[in-house]
Motif scaffolding. Structure first.
Motif, PDB file in Angstrom:
ATOM      1  N   ILE A 160      10.063  13.754   9.681  1.00 28.33           N
ATOM      2  CA  ILE A 160       8.817  13.053   9.338  1.00 28.33           C
ATOM      3  C   ILE A 160       9.039  12.118   8.155  1.00 28.33           C
ATOM      4  O   ILE A 160       8.577  10.966   8.164  1.00 28.33           O
ATOM      5  N   LEU A 161       9.754  12.574   7.131  1.00 24.56           N
ATOM      6  CA  LEU A 161      10.020  11.730   5.959  1.00 24.56           C
ATOM      7  C   LEU A 161      10.807  10.482   6.343  1.00 24.56           C
ATOM      8  O   LEU A 161      10.495   9.376   5.879  1.00 24.56           O
ATOM      9  N   VAL A 162      11.805  10.644   7.185  1.00 23.22           N
ATOM     10  CA  VAL A 162      12.620   9.508   7.617  1.00 23.22           C
ATOM     11  C   VAL A 162      11.794   8.549   8.473  1.00 23.22           C
ATOM     12  O   VAL A 162      11.835   7.333   8.294  1.00 23.22           O
ATOM     13  N   GLU A 163      11.022   9.107   9.380  1.00 21.33           N
ATOM     14  CA  GLU A 163      10.232   8.287  10.306  1.00 21.33           C
ATOM     15  C   GLU A 163       9.100   7.532   9.607  1.00 21.33           C
ATOM     16  O   GLU A 163       8.831   6.375   9.925  1.00 21.33           O
ATOM     17  N   THR A 164       8.434   8.172   8.661  1.00 21.29           N
ATOM     18  CA  THR A 164       7.239   7.574   8.055  1.00 21.29           C
ATOM     19  C   THR A 164       7.520   6.741   6.808  1.00 21.29           C
ATOM     20  O   THR A 164       6.688   5.918   6.429  1.00 21.29           O
ATOM     21  N   LYS A 165       8.643   6.994   6.154  1.00 23.91           N
ATOM     22  CA  LYS A 165       8.999   6.256   4.933  1.00 23.91           C
ATOM     23  C   LYS A 165       7.879   6.299   3.889  1.00 23.91           C
ATOM     24  O   LYS A 165       7.490   5.281   3.313  1.00 23.91           O
ATOM     25  N   VAL A 166       7.367   7.500   3.629  1.00 23.94           N
ATOM     26  CA  VAL A 166       6.292   7.662   2.657  1.00 23.94           C
ATOM     27  C   VAL A 166       6.807   7.464   1.233  1.00 23.94           C
ATOM     28  O   VAL A 166       8.006   7.560   0.972  1.00 23.94           O
ATOM     29  N   ASP A 167       5.872   7.210   0.329  1.00 30.26           N
ATOM     30  CA  ASP A 167       6.192   7.052  -1.090  1.00 30.26           C
ATOM     31  C   ASP A 167       5.949   8.345  -1.871  1.00 30.26           C
ATOM     32  O   ASP A 167       6.591   8.598  -2.883  1.00 30.26           O
ATOM     33  N   VAL A 168       4.984   9.135  -1.388  1.00 33.67           N
ATOM     34  CA  VAL A 168       4.533  10.326  -2.109  1.00 33.67           C
ATOM     35  C   VAL A 168       4.386  11.484  -1.130  1.00 33.67           C
ATOM     36  O   VAL A 168       3.927  11.287  -0.005  1.00 33.67           O
ATOM     37  N   VAL A 169       4.749  12.693  -1.587  1.00 37.88           N
ATOM     38  CA  VAL A 169       4.502  13.919  -0.826  1.00 37.88           C
ATOM     39  C   VAL A 169       3.496  14.737  -1.630  1.00 37.88           C
ATOM     40  O   VAL A 169       3.722  15.035  -2.803  1.00 37.88           O
ATOM     41  N   MET A 212       0.830  -1.169   0.000  1.00 35.55           N
ATOM     42  CA  MET A 212       0.000   0.000   0.000  1.00 35.55           C
ATOM     43  C   MET A 212       0.887   1.249   0.000  1.00 35.55           C
ATOM     44  O   MET A 212       1.837   1.343   0.752  1.00 35.55           O
ATOM     45  N   LYS A 213       0.573   2.188  -0.865  1.00 36.43           N
ATOM     46  CA  LYS A 213       1.334   3.436  -0.943  1.00 36.43           C
ATOM     47  C   LYS A 213       1.054   4.313   0.273  1.00 36.43           C
ATOM     48  O   LYS A 213      -0.076   4.453   0.706  1.00 36.43           O
ATOM     49  N   LYS A 214       2.130   4.899   0.792  1.00 36.37           N
ATOM     50  CA  LYS A 214       2.017   5.845   1.894  1.00 36.37           C
ATOM     51  C   LYS A 214       2.194   7.248   1.339  1.00 36.37           C
ATOM     52  O   LYS A 214       3.168   7.528   0.638  1.00 36.37           O
ATOM     53  N   ILE A 215       1.244   8.117   1.674  1.00 38.70           N
ATOM     54  CA  ILE A 215       1.239   9.478   1.155  1.00 38.70           C
ATOM     55  C   ILE A 215       1.332  10.458   2.309  1.00 38.70           C
ATOM     56  O   ILE A 215       0.508  10.413   3.227  1.00 38.70           O
ATOM     57  N   LEU A 216       2.322  11.336   2.274  1.00 37.29           N
ATOM     58  CA  LEU A 216       2.423  12.418   3.229  1.00 37.29           C
ATOM     59  C   LEU A 216       1.622  13.580   2.661  1.00 37.29           C
ATOM     60  O   LEU A 216       1.940  14.077   1.584  1.00 37.29           O
ATOM     61  N   ALA A 217       0.565  13.973   3.350  1.00 38.75           N
ATOM     62  CA  ALA A 217      -0.311  15.057   2.904  1.00 38.75           C
ATOM     63  C   ALA A 217      -0.102  16.246   3.825  1.00 38.75           C
ATOM     64  O   ALA A 217      -0.367  16.166   5.022  1.00 38.75           O
ATOM     65  N   ILE A 218       0.372  17.357   3.271  1.00 38.75           N
ATOM     66  CA  ILE A 218       0.745  18.518   4.085  1.00 38.75           C
ATOM     67  C   ILE A 218       0.118  19.792   3.543  1.00 38.75           C
ATOM     68  O   ILE A 218       0.073  19.997   2.329  1.00 38.75           O
ATOM     69  N   LYS A 244      11.213  10.941  -3.376  1.00 37.27           N
ATOM     70  CA  LYS A 244       9.789  10.623  -3.264  1.00 37.27           C
ATOM     71  C   LYS A 244       9.052  11.232  -4.446  1.00 37.27           C
ATOM     72  O   LYS A 244       9.467  12.253  -4.980  1.00 37.27           O
ATOM     73  N   LYS A 245       7.963  10.630  -4.855  1.00 37.01           N
ATOM     74  CA  LYS A 245       7.092  11.249  -5.851  1.00 37.01           C
ATOM     75  C   LYS A 245       6.444  12.451  -5.192  1.00 37.01           C
ATOM     76  O   LYS A 245       6.129  12.427  -3.999  1.00 37.01           O
ATOM     77  N   THR A 246       6.237  13.520  -5.943  1.00 38.54           N
ATOM     78  CA  THR A 246       5.707  14.750  -5.370  1.00 38.54           C
ATOM     79  C   THR A 246       4.562  15.300  -6.209  1.00 38.54           C
ATOM     80  O   THR A 246       4.605  15.262  -7.443  1.00 38.54           O
ATOM     81  N   ILE A 247       3.541  15.825  -5.510  1.00 35.24           N
ATOM     82  CA  ILE A 247       2.352  16.370  -6.172  1.00 35.24           C
ATOM     83  C   ILE A 247       1.984  17.687  -5.497  1.00 35.24           C
ATOM     84  O   ILE A 247       1.834  17.751  -4.273  1.00 35.24           O
ATOM     85  N   TRP A 248       1.808  18.716  -6.301  1.00 36.83           N
ATOM     86  CA  TRP A 248       1.369  20.024  -5.816  1.00 36.83           C
ATOM     87  C   TRP A 248       0.006  20.320  -6.414  1.00 36.83           C
ATOM     88  O   TRP A 248      -0.177  20.238  -7.635  1.00 36.83           O
ATOM     89  N   VAL A 249      -0.967  20.676  -5.570  1.00 35.08           N
ATOM     90  CA  VAL A 249      -2.296  21.109  -6.022  1.00 35.08           C
ATOM     91  C   VAL A 249      -2.459  22.550  -5.557  1.00 35.08           C
ATOM     92  O   VAL A 249      -2.558  22.807  -4.353  1.00 35.08           O
ATOM     93  N   ASP A 250      -2.469  23.484  -6.509  1.00 32.35           N
ATOM     94  CA  ASP A 250      -2.570  24.891  -6.138  1.00 32.35           C
ATOM     95  C   ASP A 250      -3.972  25.181  -5.605  1.00 32.35           C
ATOM     96  O   ASP A 250      -4.963  24.621  -6.063  1.00 32.35           O
ATOM     97  N   SER A 251      -4.059  26.066  -4.638  1.00 31.75           N
ATOM     98  CA  SER A 251      -5.317  26.382  -3.968  1.00 31.75           C
ATOM     99  C   SER A 251      -6.337  26.958  -4.939  1.00 31.75           C
ATOM    100  O   SER A 251      -6.001  27.706  -5.860  1.00 31.75           O
ATOM    101  N   ILE A 252      -7.596  26.620  -4.715  1.00 32.04           N
ATOM    102  CA  ILE A 252      -8.683  27.165  -5.532  1.00 32.04           C
ATOM    103  C   ILE A 252      -8.801  28.676  -5.368  1.00 32.04           C
ATOM    104  O   ILE A 252      -9.346  29.365  -6.217  1.00 32.04           O
TER     105      ILE A 252
END
Length: 147
Positions: A71-80, A1-7, A100-108
């Motif tokens: 947080i990145l080291v501790e959680t070992k996420v796949d995606v930010v 299962m992919k782990k995603i860090l959502a910030i 890590k794979k990275t995704i930016w969603v600009d605010s509405i």
């Protein structure tokens, strides 16, 4: 299962990210939540809390960088994944450094132009999205809005 860090920063950024997090969780992704402040209705939720930074207090950037790396080291996420603002951009940069794979969603809220952080993220993040069709470019894609 992919782990995603959502910030996201507080306010609208976090509201939009909460909708994305819920959708990802319902699809079976393990979503690690990071925010800059806690609100009353989110107190019991599991999350990582980091300091807030903006253009007016960049002196705190090293602290936020250290917090995100931990947080990145501790959680070992796949995606930010981030909906902004500057703390999210810092996480995208750290995510790239940590491969890590990275995704930016600009605010509405950015209906006339992509945010400064979004314009920077377009060169750093693997995927950058806008929520306004007329702001789509070759690098910043539009697939609809979150709200």
């Amino acid at each position: 299962m992919k782990k995603i860090l959502a910030i996201a920063s507080t306010g609208g950024h976090n509201v939009q990210l909460a909708l994305i997090r819920d959708a990802l969780s319902s699809k079976g992704f393990d979503v690690i939540k990071v925010r800059t402040k806690v609100t009353v209705d989110e107190k019991d939720d599991e999350y990582y809390l980091i300091d807030e930074i903006s253009r007016s207090n960049l002196l705190y950037a090293p602290i936020v960088i250290q917090q995100i790396i931990k947080i990145l080291v501790e959680t070992k996420v796949d995606v930010v994944l981030s909906t902004g603002a500057l703390p999210g951009l810092v996480a995208i940069i750290c995510g790239r450094i940590f491969s890590k794979k990275t995704i930016w969603v600009d605010s509405i809220a950015n209906s006339r132009k992509v945010s400064l952080s979004g314009r920077i993220a377009e060169y750093i993040a693997h995927h950058t999205f806008t929520q306004w069709a007329d702001l789509e470019t070759e690098k910043i894609k539009y697939y609809g809005s979150i709200l």
